[in-house]
Design a protein around this motif. Structure first.
Motif, PDB file in Angstrom:
ATOM      1  N   TYR A 216      28.002 -12.258  64.388  1.00  0.00           N
ATOM      2  CA  TYR A 216      28.819 -11.881  65.544  1.00  0.00           C
ATOM      3  C   TYR A 216      29.939 -10.937  65.132  1.00  0.00           C
ATOM      4  O   TYR A 216      31.097 -11.114  65.506  1.00  0.00           O
ATOM      5  CB  TYR A 216      29.379 -13.134  66.217  1.00  0.00           C
ATOM      6  N   GLY A 217      29.582  -9.951  64.324  1.00  0.00           N
ATOM      7  CA  GLY A 217      30.551  -8.937  63.918  1.00  0.00           C
ATOM      8  C   GLY A 217      31.367  -9.293  62.697  1.00  0.00           C
ATOM      9  O   GLY A 217      32.238  -8.535  62.293  1.00  0.00           O
ATOM     10  N   GLY A 218      31.140 -10.452  62.114  1.00  0.00           N
ATOM     11  CA  GLY A 218      31.806 -10.820  60.867  1.00  0.00           C
ATOM     12  C   GLY A 218      33.022 -11.693  61.016  1.00  0.00           C
ATOM     13  O   GLY A 218      33.575 -12.176  60.024  1.00  0.00           O
ATOM     14  N   LYS A 219      33.476 -11.929  62.277  1.00  0.00           N
ATOM     15  CA  LYS A 219      34.704 -12.700  62.467  1.00  0.00           C
ATOM     16  C   LYS A 219      34.623 -13.472  63.777  1.00  0.00           C
ATOM     17  O   LYS A 219      34.181 -12.947  64.795  1.00  0.00           O
ATOM     18  CB  LYS A 219      35.919 -11.773  62.479  1.00  0.00           C
ATOM     19  N   LEU A 220      35.078 -14.715  63.730  1.00  0.00           N
ATOM     20  CA  LEU A 220      35.160 -15.544  64.925  1.00  0.00           C
ATOM     21  C   LEU A 220      36.568 -16.105  65.056  1.00  0.00           C
ATOM     22  O   LEU A 220      37.191 -16.466  64.053  1.00  0.00           O
ATOM     23  CB  LEU A 220      34.168 -16.708  64.852  1.00  0.00           C
ATOM     24  N   ARG A 221      37.053 -16.169  66.287  1.00  0.00           N
ATOM     25  CA  ARG A 221      38.315 -16.855  66.567  1.00  0.00           C
ATOM     26  C   ARG A 221      37.985 -18.213  67.186  1.00  0.00           C
ATOM     27  O   ARG A 221      37.182 -18.306  68.105  1.00  0.00           O
ATOM     28  CB  ARG A 221      39.186 -16.031  67.500  1.00  0.00           C
TER      29      ARG A 221
END
Length: 273
Positions: free
Chosen positions: A181-186
């Motif tokens: 998912y783009g390399g980063k999750l919050r």
């Protein structure tokens, strides 16, 4: 020998372990459910570091004497910093195969993780349920800003070594890789259960320090900070946060009394049996 574990249950998982002679499993206080009569339970300050057949008789995880006692006391002190129990319960069998059941302290799922000696796992406090001998339990410091701002706290659980590790949490689990998912999750800080060594954990402020940012933080239910997980690795998230569960229980404490109890509410509500 691979540890024989079956995870059973629906809304609340439990681990059913078939202990073979020579195998040792250790857990924290409060995680034991039941066992067969041939399972031996011992309380020790340290985790076992070798299978039972390789341990010295009466030894605490193979470390005897004053040095072993001091190391055990130091390890226990670090665990208390993480909010964990002071001692471990060791389980083994001296006869045939023994039956052992363990579970977490909250209704929810469990995961069985296999450590191969080169992997490291980090987990929130209270996630640890049990592990077999060869899995080393330690604590890791999240760093000042991350520790005090994140839901995982200043001290995290850290697991290395070789063997099976059982972790638990609240609600349902999802295994996710930030790289998909783009390399980063919050993530809500209370939703993180565990992550592997390929993940970078951090804290990110919610919005800017302006009117909208204050509204989001105060009334959006997420506070001023969110956790971030970055990298190409495995993250385990839970659907129920401990903080959310505690608030729900507090909000509804005494609700049953108000429906059937004292005062005018008892006259106009509830059963008239």
């Amino acid at each position: 020998m691979t540890l024989d574990v079956q995870l059973v249950g629906t809304t609340t998982k439990m681990a059913i372990v078939s202990l073979r002679p020579g195998q040792v499993v250790y857990s924290e206080a409060g995680k034991f459910l039941f066992s067969s009569a041939d399972v031996v339970m011992e309380t020790k300050l340290s985790a076992p570091s070798a299978p039972a057949a390789q341990q010295a008789p009466g030894g605490g995880g193979g470390a005897g004497g004053l040095g072993g006692m001091l190391r055990g006391a130091m390890d226990a002190g670090k665990r208390m910093l993480a909010g964990e129990s002071f001692a471990f319960t060791h389980f083994s069998t001296r006869g045939g195969d023994g039956l052992l059941a363990l579970a977490g302290v909250l209704p929810g799922e469990m995961r069985l993780l296999e450590l191969d000696g080169s992997s490291t796992w980090y987990a929130e406090k209270d996630a640890f349920v049990a592990a077999e001998a060869g899995v080393h339990f330690d604590v890791a410091f999240a760093g000042g800003r991350q520790g005090f701002s994140g839901g995982e706290g200043f001290v995290l659980e850290k697991f290395t070594g070789t063997g099976s590790l059982l972790i638990g949490g609240a609600g349902d689990f999802i295994d996710i890789n930030p790289a998909d998912y783009g390399g980063k999750l919050r993530v809500d800080t209370g939703c993180i259960v565990a992550w592997d060594q390929n993940i970078r954990y951090g804290i990110e402020r919610v919005g800017r320090m302006n009117r909208q940012g204050a509204m989001t933080a105060m009334f959006g239910g997420e506070g001023f900070s969110l956790a971030t997980v970055e990298g190409n690795g495995r993250v385990i998230l839970q659907s129920v946060t401990i903080d959310g569960l505690a608030k729900a229980l507090e909000k509804n404490a005494g609700a049953g009394d108000s429906k059937t109890g004292a005062g005018m509410g008892g006259i106009f509500s509830g059963s008239a049996d």
